[in-house]
Design an enzyme around this catalytic site. Structure first.
Site, PDB file in Angstrom:
ATOM      1  N   ASP A 139      75.877 -59.685 -11.096  1.00 48.48           N
ATOM      2  CA  ASP A 139      75.242 -60.968 -12.256  1.00 48.48           C
ATOM      3  C   ASP A 139      76.468 -61.005 -13.031  1.00 48.48           C
ATOM      4  O   ASP A 139      77.063 -60.577 -13.839  1.00 48.48           O
ATOM      5  CB  ASP A 139      74.370 -60.040 -13.278  1.00 48.48           C
ATOM      6  N   ASP A 140      76.913 -62.265 -12.704  1.00 46.85           N
ATOM      7  CA  ASP A 140      77.932 -63.152 -13.279  1.00 46.85           C
ATOM      8  C   ASP A 140      78.000 -63.114 -14.777  1.00 46.85           C
ATOM      9  O   ASP A 140      79.221 -62.965 -15.590  1.00 46.85           O
ATOM     10  CB  ASP A 140      78.385 -64.315 -12.906  1.00 46.85           C
ATOM     11  N   THR A 141      76.782 -62.889 -15.380  1.00 45.24           N
ATOM     12  CA  THR A 141      76.698 -63.126 -16.892  1.00 45.24           C
ATOM     13  C   THR A 141      76.510 -61.789 -17.700  1.00 45.24           C
ATOM     14  O   THR A 141      76.415 -61.743 -18.858  1.00 45.24           O
ATOM     15  CB  THR A 141      75.263 -63.846 -17.144  1.00 45.24           C
TER      16      THR A 141
END
Length: 450
Positions: A139-141
């Site tokens: 999850d890049d965020t």
């Protein structure tokens, strides 16, 4: 953006794409994996992005925050999973000896590249013994490490567990007994830590933040439960069966809707410096409580691994484009997987975005063919272990494996998922069809299921 000619394609995404294409394009898969291994530094981590036309790499989103870690905790581990998938499919063990340059100089065998990837994770662990988050994980965020080095990813710990099992299986095949023993011990150690510090009573926490506080637990106002740590507790075989079943049931109860499983619940309703990126999206959109189709494929795999055939099929149908008739709501092509769909907390639930830009297609193929249909490549032969709904009376499939056509006919004879295999007219024990003699072109398999 979609072509990868701007900021590049994801290293992890490109590695995962090989999982769903290696069966019909093994040479392309090998070339892609070699390109990605060249992005690895000698310390074991890799560039987060790759420019496929040049083979160059870059840090991706991390470059916008130079004081934060410039590596992602999962990228290098996906490459190991990609290699093991390639080897099970092809039997091309010579690939492990191929020499590939490191990004920062020197070269080494693919096997040693994998060992450096393992070592990077082991050398970058946080206060609980879990992998450090780095800039983020899948999850890049989820940007919870702002420089303290304390932030940890429970999900990456579960991914590490899966990697250890794949490497142990490979080591068994290579007759590397000591290595196999070490990988299984590392799996057991990490699983014990996960169950000791990340079990919240009904599900697994998602992460620990910059101050060592948990995210994805009941005490939180937002993001009380996350999808990925429930599915990967199963995929990584890090959870005892009772906890695995409980976690998956809670994920279904709290995250599922007719469009699929939301990535988290409840969604954030305003910006939050603690997690940063996730809270930049409206409630129910993308990583903030949206239905991420890529992550839904892992729910299919997890359900099938637990023997929940009906649930696995339900999850598959929910995200498959051609099962939807509300194109006016969906707003994307009804014949291609999209990256994400707005979830139940969004003002316009069911609105799909980022078609053509997703790891969903490859993983859905893996989930459907290897776990629901149960046709899985192994080092010893082709496994046939269907996990189909009891309403299915059977199915027929043709699978080309290592140059041989397998004609598979499955007939349900009772309830359950036990199998009896007859190969070219001869009954065999177990559920793995041994590799045939050299020169064999076709193998017929009759399967009695139930």
């Amino acid at each position: 953006y979609e072509t990868g000619t701007g900021r590049g394609m994801g290293t992890r995404d490109s590695a995962q794409d090989t999982l769903g294409t290696v069966h019909n394009a093994p040479d392309r898969a090998r070339t892609t994996l070699s390109m990605l291994w060249h992005l690895q530094y000698k310390d074991g981590h890799t560039w987060h992005q790759v420019l496929p036309l040049t083979g160059e790499g870059g840090p991706g989103l991390a470059a916008e925050f130079p004081s934060w870690p410039q590596w992602f905790c999962d990228d290098h581990l996906w490459l190991i999973l990609g290699v093991c998938s390639y080897l099970r499919e092809t039997g091309d063990l010579a690939y492990l000896d191929e020499s590939i340059e490191y990004w920062d100089g020197g070269s080494d065998s693919v096997w040693n590249h994998m060992m450096r990837a393992v070592d990077f994770t082991l050398q970058h662990r946080g206060p609980h013994g879990l992998p450090r988050m780095g800039f983020s994980d899948w999850d890049d965020t989820l940007n919870v490490d702002h420089g303290s080095g304390k932030a940890e990813s429970v999900w990456c710990a579960q991914q590490f567990c899966r990697v250890m099992l794949d490497l142990a299986e490979l080591s068994d095949h290579l007759h590397k007994a000591e290595e196999a023993k070490r990988f299984r011990a590392l799996h057991a150690e990490m699983a014990e830590i996960i169950n000791s510090v990340a079990w919240d009573g009904d599900w697994y926490a998602r992460a620990f933040d910059d101050e060592g506080k948990p995210i994805g637990v009941k005490s939180e106002k937002h993001h009380r439960i996350a999808l990925n740590t429930q599915t990967w507790a199963v995929i990584g075989e890090a959870a005892p069966r009772d906890r695995a079943l409980r976690a998956m049931e809670q994920a279904h109860e709290k995250l599922n809707c007719k469009f699929g499983l939301a990535l988290l619940w409840p969604a954030y309703t305003e910006g939050n410096e603690r997690v940063r990126g996730t809270t930049t999206y409206p409630p129910g959109a993308k990583e903030n409580g949206g239905v991420f189709c890529h992550a839904n494929t892992w729910a299919i795999v997890a359900a099938a691994k637990l023997g929940l055939a009906e649930r696995a099929m339900q999850y598959w149908k929910q995200i498959t484009p051609f099962t939807r008739r509300d194109v006016d709501v969906m707003k994307v092509e009804p014949y291609v997987y999209c990256g994400n769909i707005t979830g139940p907390e969004h003002k316009r639930p069911g609105y799909a975005r980022n078609a053509w830009l997703s790891g969903t297609a490859a993983w859905t193929y893996v989930a459907a063919t290897q776990w629901s249909l149960g046709i899985r490549p192994t080092y010893e032969g082709l496994m046939i272990a269907p996990m189909i709904p009891e309403s299915w009376q059977g199915f027929r499939a043709t699978r080309v494996f290592r140059g041989v056509r397998y004609l598979i006919n499955v007939v349900r004879v009772g309830k359950g998922s036990s199998v009896q295999l007859t190969v070219d007219g001869r009954a065999i024990e177990g559920n793995v069809v041994p590799l045939p003699a050299a020169g064999t072109e076709e193998v017929s398999i009759d399967v009695k299921l139930g």
